[in-house]
Design a protein around this motif. Sequence first.
Motif, PDB file in Angstrom:
ATOM      1  N   THR A  47       0.828  -1.214   0.000  1.00  7.32           N
ATOM      2  CA  THR A  47       0.000   0.000   0.000  1.00  7.32           C
ATOM      3  C   THR A  47       0.858   1.258   0.000  1.00  7.32           C
ATOM      4  OG1 THR A  47      -0.176  -0.155   2.428  1.00  7.32           O
ATOM      5  CG2 THR A  47      -1.977  -1.111   1.097  1.00  7.32           C
ATOM      6  N   TRP A 320      -5.037  -3.064   3.573  1.00 10.06           N
ATOM      7  CA  TRP A 320      -5.253  -1.640   3.811  1.00 10.06           C
ATOM      8  C   TRP A 320      -4.126  -1.059   4.645  1.00 10.06           C
ATOM      9  CZ3 TRP A 320      -9.132  -5.281   4.731  1.00 10.06           C
ATOM     10  CH2 TRP A 320     -10.293  -5.186   3.962  1.00 10.06           C
ATOM     11  N   THR A 398     -14.641  -5.757  -3.296  1.00  8.86           N
ATOM     12  CA  THR A 398     -14.207  -4.724  -2.352  1.00  8.86           C
ATOM     13  C   THR A 398     -15.376  -4.169  -1.554  1.00  8.86           C
ATOM     14  OG1 THR A 398     -12.347  -4.104  -3.779  1.00  8.86           O
ATOM     15  CG2 THR A 398     -13.047  -2.506  -2.129  1.00  8.86           C
ATOM     16  N   VAL A 416      -9.191   4.567   6.090  1.00  7.38           N
ATOM     17  CA  VAL A 416      -8.385   3.982   5.026  1.00  7.38           C
ATOM     18  C   VAL A 416      -7.537   5.049   4.328  1.00  7.38           C
ATOM     19  CG1 VAL A 416      -8.438   2.751   2.819  1.00  7.38           C
ATOM     20  CG2 VAL A 416     -10.023   2.100   4.653  1.00  7.38           C
ATOM     21  N   ARG A 419      -5.524   1.196  -0.211  1.00  9.88           N
ATOM     22  CA  ARG A 419      -5.944  -0.204  -0.261  1.00  9.88           C
ATOM     23  C   ARG A 419      -5.310  -0.887  -1.464  1.00  9.88           C
ATOM     24  NH1 ARG A 419     -10.471   2.561  -1.106  1.00  9.88           N
ATOM     25  NH2 ARG A 419     -11.539   1.862   0.798  1.00  9.88           N
TER      26      ARG A 419
END
Length: 495
Positions: A47, A320, A398, A416, A419
Motif C-alpha cells: 500500500t 489496507w 471490495t 483507510v 488499499r
Amino acid sequence: MSGDAVVVGSGPNGLVAAILLAQAGREVVLLEAADQFGGGLRSAELTLPGRVHDMGATVMAMALASPAFRELGISESAPKEPDSRDPGLGAAGLGAAEVKAAGLGAVEFVHPEVVVAHPLDDRPAVLVHRDARRTAAGLGRDAAVWQATVGAAARAGLPLVDLMLKPLGPWEPRPRAFAQAARFGVAAALPVTTLARRAFRTVEGRAVLAGMAAHSMLDLRSPITSGYGLLLGALAHLVGWPVVKGGSQVLADALVARFRALGGEAVSGHRVRRLRELDAETVVLDVTPRQFLAMAELPAGYRRGLERYRYGPGVFKLDWALDGPVPWRDPAVAAAGTVHLGGTLEEIALSEAEMARGRHSPRPYVLLVQPYAADDSRGGHTLWAYCHVPNGSRVDMTDAVEGQIERFAPGFRDRVLARHAMGPAELEAGNPNLVGGDIGGGLASLGQFVRRPVWSVAPWRTPLPGVFLCSAATPPGAAVHGMGGWQAARLALNR
C-alpha cells in the motif's frame, strides 16, 4: 540444474524438505521461480512505503504445533504436554538461547491479547482467549459444551495434533492419543451445522464454531467441517494464533538462512518448466498437480488421477493502510489478532453455501487479520481480509468485504489511507500454486482428505523414480506446517 537433490518451490513445505535433506548431508539446490523466497510466507509494501503486508499467511498456529517445525527447533513457544487438570493450558517454551542455537534467532512469534473475536450485531462479540476456561465463561450456557468439545481437543495436546498432521504416519506408539483421536473423530466427521445445532444452545456458541469451521472453505453442511473448527479452536488454547514480528517474510528468510548454513544453494528467479531440466538423484516438487502434469511425462493411470484432482474456491484479498485502529463497535475486538465477520451460524452457512454453488454472496464471510494487535513493527496500522469466491472469479468484492467490516465497525472506510486488492487471477499470477485463487492447494473435502492428490499409502511419492511431491496438494493439506515437505524428505532419505 544438478545436485544430489533439487527442491523446486520455496513455500514452507519446500523449505522444510530442503533443510531436512541438507541436514542429512545431501548436496541440495533449492529453486524458486519468484524473486522472493517463501511462497505463502512473503511480505511486501503493498500500500504505502514502509507498510509491511503479508501476501499470504500471517497467523502461525500450525507453525507452532507442527511436528516438522518442532523437529527443526522453529517454534519459540513449543508447549509442554498439557496437564489434564489444567483447562487453561499454560505453555512452557524454548528459551532465547535455544532458538538462536537452532539458527532462527531472528524469528519472534508475538501473540495478541485475544486470539479470535467474532462480532455479532445485537450483543457483545465472542472472544476466544488462550485460556480455555476464560473462553468458555464468555459463552454462558455453552461453557460446558465448549470445554467438552474444543477444550477436550486442546487438553489432548500435541499427540492429537500430530495424528491430525500425520494422517498416514509414522507415529510414536501412544495408545492414549489414538483413543483421544477416535473420540475427536466422532464429532469432527459431522457437518458443523449439525454439531453446532445439536451441541450448542446459544447464538454465540454456534457462531464462533461456524467462524472457525469456515476456514475450510467448504459448504458448512459438508462432512468434516466440524473437524476444522474444533482443531483450530483447540490450537487457540494449545499454542495460540501468533504472528511473526516484522512479517511472515522474516520466517521464510530465516529458513533460507538455515538451509544455506547447512551448505544448501538457494536460487530465486529460476522457473522450472520441464522435469528433464533437472539432473539429480532426488527431486522434491512443491507444486500442484496441474503444474506437475505440465512438467513431466507420467504413467497413464497416475496422470488420470491427477487430472481428477479438484481445486477449491478462490479468495478475494484486500490489504489496507489505516490511519489508526479499526473503530469496532465492540471495543474488545481491537485486541484480537484474527476477526471472523459474518454474524450468526445461519448467515455464515448461507454465505459459504452460495460460494459452493458458484455464486458471490452479497454478505460474505470475511476472515480479517489485524497484525498491529500484536506487532507494532510493520510501519503502522496495516490490515488484511479476504472472502471466499468461486474458483477463478473475476468479481470485485471490495464493496462487499468493506460493507461487512463497516457493519461491525462503523466509520472504518474513513480510516483507510490506501488499499490493495488481489482477486484469484492476481493471486495465481504471484504464486502459481494458488490455482484459481485457491489458497488451500485443492478442495478440502472428505474425499480429497484421504485422496490427496491420489489415493496412496505414500502420496508424496510419485511413479517417477526419485521424484516426490510436497505441496499443499499432499497430506495434510494447507497451512504453514511444512508437513508435506517433512514427509517427502523422509521418503527420499529412506530410499
